[in-house]
Design an enzyme around this catalytic site. Structure first.
Site, PDB file in Angstrom:
ATOM      1  N   GLU B  13      37.108  62.043  37.348  1.00  0.00           N
ATOM      2  CA  GLU B  13      38.552  61.941  37.186  1.00  0.00           C
ATOM      3  C   GLU B  13      38.815  60.828  36.190  1.00  0.00           C
ATOM      4  OE1 GLU B  13      42.416  61.389  36.941  1.00  0.00           O
ATOM      5  OE2 GLU B  13      41.104  59.760  37.548  1.00  0.00           O
ATOM      6  N   CYS B  60      45.959  58.772  41.737  1.00  0.00           N
ATOM      7  CA  CYS B  60      44.929  59.789  41.529  1.00  0.00           C
ATOM      8  C   CYS B  60      45.261  61.085  42.230  1.00  0.00           C
ATOM      9  CB  CYS B  60      43.571  59.303  42.019  1.00  0.00           C
ATOM     10  SG  CYS B  60      42.280  60.482  41.597  1.00  0.00           S
ATOM     11  N   CYS B  63      41.452  62.032  44.288  1.00  0.00           N
ATOM     12  CA  CYS B  63      41.469  61.358  45.586  1.00  0.00           C
ATOM     13  C   CYS B  63      42.925  61.305  46.041  1.00  0.00           C
ATOM     14  CB  CYS B  63      40.869  59.968  45.550  1.00  0.00           C
ATOM     15  SG  CYS B  63      40.400  59.357  43.951  1.00  0.00           S
ATOM     16  N   HIS B  67      45.814  56.945  48.321  1.00  0.00           N
ATOM     17  CA  HIS B  67      46.692  55.843  47.937  1.00  0.00           C
ATOM     18  C   HIS B  67      48.005  55.878  48.718  1.00  0.00           C
ATOM     19  CE1 HIS B  67      44.285  54.216  44.632  1.00  0.00           C
ATOM     20  NE2 HIS B  67      43.909  55.469  44.433  1.00  0.00           N
ATOM     21  N   ARG B 481      35.744  57.734  47.671  1.00  0.00           N
ATOM     22  CA  ARG B 481      34.926  57.004  46.699  1.00  0.00           C
ATOM     23  C   ARG B 481      34.671  55.552  47.087  1.00  0.00           C
ATOM     24  NH1 ARG B 481      37.430  61.087  44.851  1.00  0.00           N
ATOM     25  NH2 ARG B 481      36.483  62.410  43.259  1.00  0.00           N
ATOM     26  N   SER B 504      36.769  52.655  42.358  1.00  0.00           N
ATOM     27  CA  SER B 504      36.105  52.720  41.052  1.00  0.00           C
ATOM     28  C   SER B 504      36.321  51.445  40.244  1.00  0.00           C
ATOM     29  CB  SER B 504      36.560  53.951  40.267  1.00  0.00           C
ATOM     30  OG  SER B 504      36.103  55.124  40.914  1.00  0.00           O
ATOM     31  N   CYS B 548      36.224  57.551  39.444  1.00  0.00           N
ATOM     32  CA  CYS B 548      37.598  58.012  39.435  1.00  0.00           C
ATOM     33  C   CYS B 548      38.418  56.986  38.671  1.00  0.00           C
ATOM     34  CB  CYS B 548      38.111  58.156  40.854  1.00  0.00           C
ATOM     35  SG  CYS B 548      39.723  58.892  40.872  1.00  0.00           S
ATOM     36  N   CYS B 551      42.391  56.006  39.085  1.00  0.00           N
ATOM     37  CA  CYS B 551      42.522  55.029  40.166  1.00  0.00           C
ATOM     38  C   CYS B 551      42.142  53.644  39.666  1.00  0.00           C
ATOM     39  CB  CYS B 551      41.572  55.369  41.311  1.00  0.00           C
ATOM     40  SG  CYS B 551      42.017  56.794  42.271  1.00  0.00           S
TER      41      CYS B 551
END
Lengths: 402, 569
Positions: B13, B60, B63, B67, B481, B504, B548, B551
């Protein structure tokens, strides 16, 4: 446009999709596009001879939410349909090669199909400070996007960020994010805003193009009327409770358990044009209001600023049980003229399609007389307080088409 | 020495650039550069804290949901809300099904093409493939004719001349080790997983109204209409539908994903000694199983493993998290070398890289839109491997049994987990554990509703007039993640500061003020590269973290000098 592949039906068959599933898909698409049922065979016939259309899918200031939406496409099996209709030649989230080899895939398609590929753009395009807020392969996204859009047969902006900059363009964002329409005003552009868009509308848009050789009719913002032609409030399954003055007033209260109207919790349905209540998401499973949370207006321009605070109720308190007033709320907020021209555009579009069907479909008179879904005004008479609209369009008038 | 720049890194991503130096066929140094910035933290300032989750969720779309959850938890923590049992269980089910669906997508659609040669599958014998499939699983789609059909599909696709996303892949590279039958098996499961993922994520449709970006969260609980006997709310029929989808999810994980991971790993055992990384692992813990709000309530425990020492779990306190921007495209008032706790965090973007178009980052001290988070000033790795190690050493019985089972099957010890292959195995183990546990959470939900408790939200502090003039909070989440934290400061009913420190950012961190690499920069050291024009091995290690980048935002060092050949691949 070079058509290097066999007919779509053949390919779909090779990919293991049954004839029955294929025809079901055609019927579903006719429904999504608000066409009479007699159009399903025509859609099927068009797809049988369609090539796999090359697609370059660009991602800028995105969250890949529209890409994930694409993966949720259904009817028939998503993998086979995507492999059958489209040739997804460049898509960073999915493609095998990285780095220079990935960029080569984009260049190959642009060279091989000049003016013959569809460019899909996901994410905002930052132009502040000469574009340094998003680079790919050492180039700015704005330069890549401009070149790719310039060489495309048409461009589809998926999601709200590619529509008008979306979230990175919200108040406080420093990157100068804009949408495709502002980066390349000359683009042949279809906008599918939403956060993310409903993938059913993307599929239907592409099928429309393959079936009729033209893009679906759009409103002044470039949004297809079949998907963005009606207010959420006018299609809402909780609408009856609005008319009765039955509102949710706290999360989990009696009204919440019984499906009452979310207007007082800040629902933006009266202000928002989209087909969420009928298309729903995840194979028709649900949509926010059905599940109990208000609409946030994500298909509308600058919604991150215009529709917030999300839980503040819309400013015009509606008197009970008058459908007209409910529409006024929307008209006041989105601008009366635009709203009315949208309504006329829908009517024009439906008339145009019916005229076309008279030529195309033999013996379909009875079916053709059934009005398309978008034209059925049973619960939504023209708002009395709206300003006068344009003349009634003629059969060859494309209404508000671009 | 050769310097390689790979940009874009695909099948992730977001936007990631990796630069590495290669000497004698091995990576000797690495730089991770996030190349996109949006300004989420700046956009959130001044807004209604109850709106924050809708914005933050858009960090994101892969994912998705994570969030949103971290955001509502940060506000609930700041304002002292306790969510009801039903909301806790619904959140666990949404997050749990996200793990299962997202991990499977990662393996088949984002990572598999680093290990699976699609072109080789064209030369596979369907009979051999059926034999292989039946030897590793009793999954029903395993007949010779089934695989013959898949092979025919692939042949038709290739014959069309339009290879779509598979064009220009590194097919035929010597790094691919699977026999043709295993490649065909993986291609079949790539396609099956595409269908499976869209079906099982209907759980989010039922509990969250839609996916991506579910829309039933509210601060204080959920907005979901949920009542077993209602005609309009999610009712008993909906709950049984979720049960069926969870079963479908679990079946695929147990009978396809796990056997495939073990089979593929068997051909790549050397990757259990490659990609070790920094050796510090952190988990905030997640999936609360009571309403106490205590870390001890989490099904997956909170803790750290330091220096690969599996003898003990160290504690985690969010106050020890801080970020530096010494090598990032930001400035700090008072010096970029400082470590700032997120409550005092600053987001002052200031690009300091080369002017596009550019070929490489050589000579630029700052090289990424990612900040560099540190725990007690130490770089950390987060993600499924970190969670499984912390749970394993903490003695979570389900995790211990699953880890020991996989290690036994592969015939390796726990030290093999500190690797590229270990991350893949840990992700699969976690998927199996969470898929099984989700069925329990659904049963708990059904039982609780059966007592007549229909409460779904704490609304006592919904009205901002009930809030103190100032408040601050922390919302944690273990995203697929890794460890995710949102920190919020509220002043006069609006957001005064909002900072995200995401998985990430930990794993893809650039160097810190002391020049220490981030997790995947460090893991790349020692990775073999047999053909610098086809960096498939680099992708293996980077992808093992499941990057990702959207993010994370919110690879350079002038060490080369003369004699360095720079290649853009």
């Amino acid at each position: 446009m070079d058509h290097p592949s066999a007919g779509l039906a053949e390919l779909i068959a090779a990919h293991g999709v049954s004839r029955r599933a294929f025809l079901q898909f055609s019927a579903a698409m006719a429904g999504a596009l608000a066409l009479p049922a007699s159009f399903a065979p025509r859609i099927a016939a068009a797809l049988e001879t369609a090539p796999r259309v090359p697609v370059i899918w660009l991602e800028g200031q995105d969250c890949a939410g529209n890409t994930e939406g694409l993966l949720r496409a259904s009817h028939p099996t998503v993998a086979e349909l995507i492999l059958g209709i489209l040739s997804l030649d460049y898509h960073e989230t999915i493609m095998a090669p990285s780095g220079k080899a990935a960029e080569q895939s984009r260049a190959d398609t642009m060279d091989r199909f000049p003016d013959g590929y569809i460019c899909v753009v996901e994410g905002g395009i930052p132009i502040a400070e000469n574009g340094i807020y998003c680079t790919i392969g050492g180039r700015t996204f704005k330069d890549i996007a401009r070149a790719t859009i310039d060489g495309a047969l048409a461009t589809i902006a998926v999601g709200s960020c590619a529509f008008d900059g979306g979230l990175p363009a919200a108040k406080g964002g420093p990157t100068g994010a804009i949408g495709v329409k502002d980066l390349v005003p000359s683009a042949t552009l279809i906008n599918l805003p939403g956060c993310p868009m409903n993938v059913q509308n993307l599929t239907a848009t592409i099928v429309h193009f393959l079936t009729f050789g033209e893009w679906p009719a759009t409103d002044p913002s470039g949004r297809p009327l079949f998907a963005y032609g009606q207010l959420i409030h006018d299609q809402c399954e909780r609408r009856a409770h609005f008319e009765q003055g039955e509102y949710v007033t706290a999360w989990g209260d009696y009204g919440s358990l019984n499906g009452w109207c979310l207007y007082k919790m800040g629902c933006k349905g009266p202000d928002t044009f989209a087909n969420c209540p009928t298309a729903r998401f995840n194979e028709g499973t649900s949509w926010p209001v059905k599940s109990g949370h208000g609409c946030v207006g994500c298909t509308m321009p600058a919604f991150w600023d215009q529709m917030t605070p999300f839980y503040r109720r819309l400013p015009t308190p509606p008197p009970f049980a008058t459908d007209v007033t409910a529409d006024q709320i929307g008209l006041v907020l989105v601008g009366g003229v635009a709203a009315l021209s949208v309504a006329h555009g829908v009517g024009s579009y439906a008339r145009q399609r019916r005229a076309a069907s008279a030529e195309a479909a033999a013996g379909g008179v009875a079916t053709m007389e059934a009005p398309p879904a978008v034209e059925a005004p049973a619960t939504a008479p023209p708002p009395a307080a709206a300003p006068p609209g344009p003349e009634t369009p003629t059969a060859d008038d494309k209404g508000t088409d671009r | 020495m050769t310097r390689i720049a790979i940009d874009p890194i695909t099948r992730i991503e977001g936007h990631l650039r990796i630069e590495v130096e290669v000497q004698d066929g091995v990576v000797t140094d690495a730089w991770s550069s996030g190349t996109m910035f949006r300004g989420m933290e700046l956009i959130l300032k001044g807004r209604d804290p109850r709106d924050a989750w809708v914005f933050a969720q858009r960090a994101c779309g892969v994912c998705t949901t994570v969030h949103a959850l971290a955001s509502v938890r940060s506000v609930e923590n700041a304002l002292g809300m306790t969510i009801p049992t039903n909301a806790r269980l619904v959140r666990n089910l949404i997050a749990g099904s996200q793990y299962v669906q997202d991990h499977v997508i990662h393996f088949y659609h984002l990572h598999a093409l680093d290990w699976v040669d699609v072109v080789s599958a064209l030369s596979a014998s369907p009979s051999d493939t059926a034999t292989l499939a039946q030897s590793i699983s009793d999954w029903p789609l395993s007949s010779r004719s089934y695989f013959a059909g898949v092979k025919a599909k692939l042949e038709t696709f290739v014959a069309s001349g339009q290879l779509g996303p598979f064009a220009n892949g590194y097919w035929g590279n010597a790094a691919y080790k699977l026999p043709p039958a295993a490649n065909l098996l993986a291609v079949a499961h790539y396609l099956e997983a595409l269908d499976w993922q869209r079906q099982v994520i209907r759980i989010h449709g039922l509990l969250g109204a839609k996916n991506p970006h579910p829309q039933t969260y509210v601060t204080g609980g959920m907005a979901l209409s949920l009542a077993p006997n209602s005609t309009t709310a999610l009712n008993a029929r909906g709950i049984s539908e979720i049960a069926a989808l969870l079963k479908q999810a679990q079946d695929f994980v147990d009978k396809v994903y796990i056997p495939d991971v073990l089979a593929v790993a068997g051909f790549y055992k050397d990757w259990a000694a490659i990609g070790q990384g920094i050796g510090n692992y952190m988990s905030y813990g997640d999936f609360p199983e009571d309403n106490s709000g205590q870390p001890s309530a989490n099904f997956l425990p909170r803790g750290r493993i330091m220096g690969r020492d599996l003898s003990k779990v160290e504690p985690v306190d969010h106050l020890s998290v801080a970020e530096t921007v010494a090598h990032s495209y930001y400035t700090y008032d008072g010096g970029d070398d400082k470590l700032l706790h997120p409550w005092d965090g600053q987001t002052n973007p200031k690009y300091a890289g080369p002017t596009p178009p550019f070929e490489d980052l050589v000579g630029f001290d700052k090289y990424s839109w990612l900040k560099a988070p540190r725990y007690e000033d130490q770089p950390m790795e987060v993600g499924p491997l970190a969670r499984m190690l912390v749970a394993y050493v903490s003695g979570v019985s389900e995790v211990k049994a699953a880890v020991d089972g996989v290690l036994g099957t592969l015939g390796v010890g726990p030290e093999a987990l500190f690797s590229t292959l270990g991350r893949i195995a840990a992700r699969a183990i976690e998927t199996q554990v969470i898929a099984a546990r989700s069925a329990k959470w659904l049963q708990d939900l059904d039982d609780n509703l059966g007592t007549g408790d229909l409460a779904i939200a704490d609304v006592s502090k919904w009205d901002p007039s009930t809030w103190p003039s100032e408040a601050q909070g922390w919302g944690f989440e273990e995203a697929p993640r890794g460890s995710l934290g949102h920190w919020i400061k509220i002043k006069d009913q609006t957001i005064d500061n909002y900072q995200l420190v995401v998985p990430s950012t930990w794993n893809g961190s650039p160097r810190d003020s002391q020049g220490r690499r981030g997790a995947w920069e460090e893991a790349l050291i020692g990775t073999p590269v047999n053909d610098v024009t086809q960096p498939v091995e680099i992708l293996r290690t980077v992808h093992s973290f499941d990057p990702c980048m959207a993010c994370a935002v919110h690879v350079y060092d002038p060490a080369g000098g003369a004699g360095v050949e720079i290649r853009i691949v």
